[in-house]
Design an enzyme around this catalytic site. Structure first.
Site, mmCIF file in Angstrom:
data_model
loop_
_atom_site.group_PDB
_atom_site.id
_atom_site.type_symbol
_atom_site.label_atom_id
_atom_site.label_comp_id
_atom_site.label_asym_id
_atom_site.label_seq_id
_atom_site.Cartn_x
_atom_site.Cartn_y
_atom_site.Cartn_z
ATOM 1 C CG HIS A 182 4.354 -17.633 4.860
ATOM 2 N ND1 HIS A 182 4.985 -18.695 4.248
ATOM 3 C CD2 HIS A 182 4.834 -17.609 6.125
ATOM 4 C CE1 HIS A 182 5.791 -19.289 5.110
ATOM 5 N NE2 HIS A 182 5.717 -18.650 6.253
ATOM 6 C CG ASN A 207 -1.691 -0.182 12.127
ATOM 7 O OD1 ASN A 207 -2.441 -1.140 12.241
ATOM 8 N ND2 ASN A 207 -1.713 0.607 11.076
ATOM 9 C CE1 TYR A 208 -7.846 3.978 14.128
ATOM 10 C CE2 TYR A 208 -9.249 2.061 13.792
ATOM 11 C CZ TYR A 208 -9.110 3.435 13.931
ATOM 12 O OH TYR A 208 -10.215 4.243 13.875
ATOM 13 C CB ALA A 235 6.052 -18.866 17.994
ATOM 14 N NE ARG A 267 5.107 -19.269 24.409
ATOM 15 C CZ ARG A 267 5.947 -19.729 23.510
ATOM 16 N NH1 ARG A 267 5.844 -19.347 22.263
ATOM 17 N NH2 ARG A 267 6.892 -20.581 23.842
ATOM 18 C CE1 TYR A 315 -1.688 -3.598 7.374
ATOM 19 C CE2 TYR A 315 -1.663 -3.463 9.770
ATOM 20 C CZ TYR A 315 -1.816 -2.862 8.531
ATOM 21 O OH TYR A 315 -2.089 -1.517 8.450
ATOM 22 C CE LYS A 332 -1.795 2.895 6.707
ATOM 23 N NZ LYS A 332 -1.849 3.407 8.104
ATOM 24 N NE ARG A 373 -3.395 -0.186 2.868
ATOM 25 C CZ ARG A 373 -3.998 -0.116 4.050
ATOM 26 N NH1 ARG A 373 -3.999 -1.157 4.867
ATOM 27 N NH2 ARG A 373 -4.594 1.003 4.422
ATOM 28 C CG ASN A 428 12.744 -14.900 9.680
ATOM 29 O OD1 ASN A 428 12.977 -15.365 8.574
ATOM 30 N ND2 ASN A 428 11.766 -15.370 10.445
#
Length: 231
Positions: free
Chosen positions: A135, A158-159, A195, A212, A138, A123, A105, A149
């Protein structure tokens, strides 16, 4: 648009493509290339079928712009490969591979020798030389350093529902699969994110961040609930 207008438009489209062909650009199918008049393409570049290149776009030499890609108002440096992806108002560095099914974007700057893989969206972000997001990721409103990596399923959150926030990832960092980076956070050089982590605080240089819940196994639980005896 009547038939004569359509014929004129098609003739103009073909004339533009032939001009690029004469300048050393190759086409898989020149009849399915849609290139605006202002576009510049370097020699040795291959244009695949059903490719659309629009606006103020410059593509370097020896690139491969493969099938079903759309590029608009972008700068693509030499030896870039773009497959079945969309690049809008962004810059892609030399020898970088984009796609398939990636979405760059506006205001994204991708470095040299990078990988922006399938179902990766970028973006308003920078992505340093040699970094990889292969893969399902965002990257929004963030600055990613060199040789980073980024694993599968990473989200730069981000929002907050009211404002956009920006995060930073330092050189050589490793972001494990299914990590949420809740902006604004800073991941410093060489840090590792385990992870499945949700990161809400800055991570120091060379540190391991594990954010986590601790795993708990309840022995025999499924059998006691009769979950194997489905009707």
């Amino acid at each position: 648009m009547d038939f004569n207008q359509y014929k004129e438009k098609e003739q103009k489209r073909l004339e533009i493509a032939i001009k690029h062909l004469e300048n050393g650009v190759d086409f898989v199918d020149i009849n399915t290339a849609y290139i605006d008049e202002a576009v510049m393409i370097g020699k040795g570049t291959l244009i695949g079928p059903c490719v659309t290149i629009e606006g103020d776009t410059t593509i370097g030499e020896n690139c491969r712009i493969l099938q079903n890609s759309r590029i608009k108002d972008a700068k693509i440096e030499d030896e870039v490969e773009i497959q079945a992806s969309v690049v809008l108002e962004s810059k892609v560095g030399a020898k970088t591979k984009v796609g398939p099914f990636a979405y760059l974007r506006p205001k994204s700057v991708i470095g040299k020798d990078c990988k922006v893989g399938d179902f990766v969206e970028v973006k308003n972000s920078s992505f340093g030389d040699g970094s990889k997001a292969s893969h399902l990721t965002y990257i929004g409103d963030s600055d990613v350093g060199r040789d980073v990596n980024i694993g599968c399923g990473v989200v730069f959150v981000n929002y907050d529902g009211s404002q956009k926030h920006r995060s930073t990832v330092g050189d050589g960092a490793f972001i494990g699969c299914n990590t949420n980076l809740v902006s604004p956070v800073k991941v410093e050089d060489g840090a590792y994110i385990a992870a499945g982590s949700t990161v809400t605080k800055d991570v120091p240089e060379d540190a391991l961040c594990v954010a986590r819940a601790k795993q708990k196994n309840i022995e025999g639980w499924a059998a006691k609930r009769g979950l194997y005896n489905k009707k």
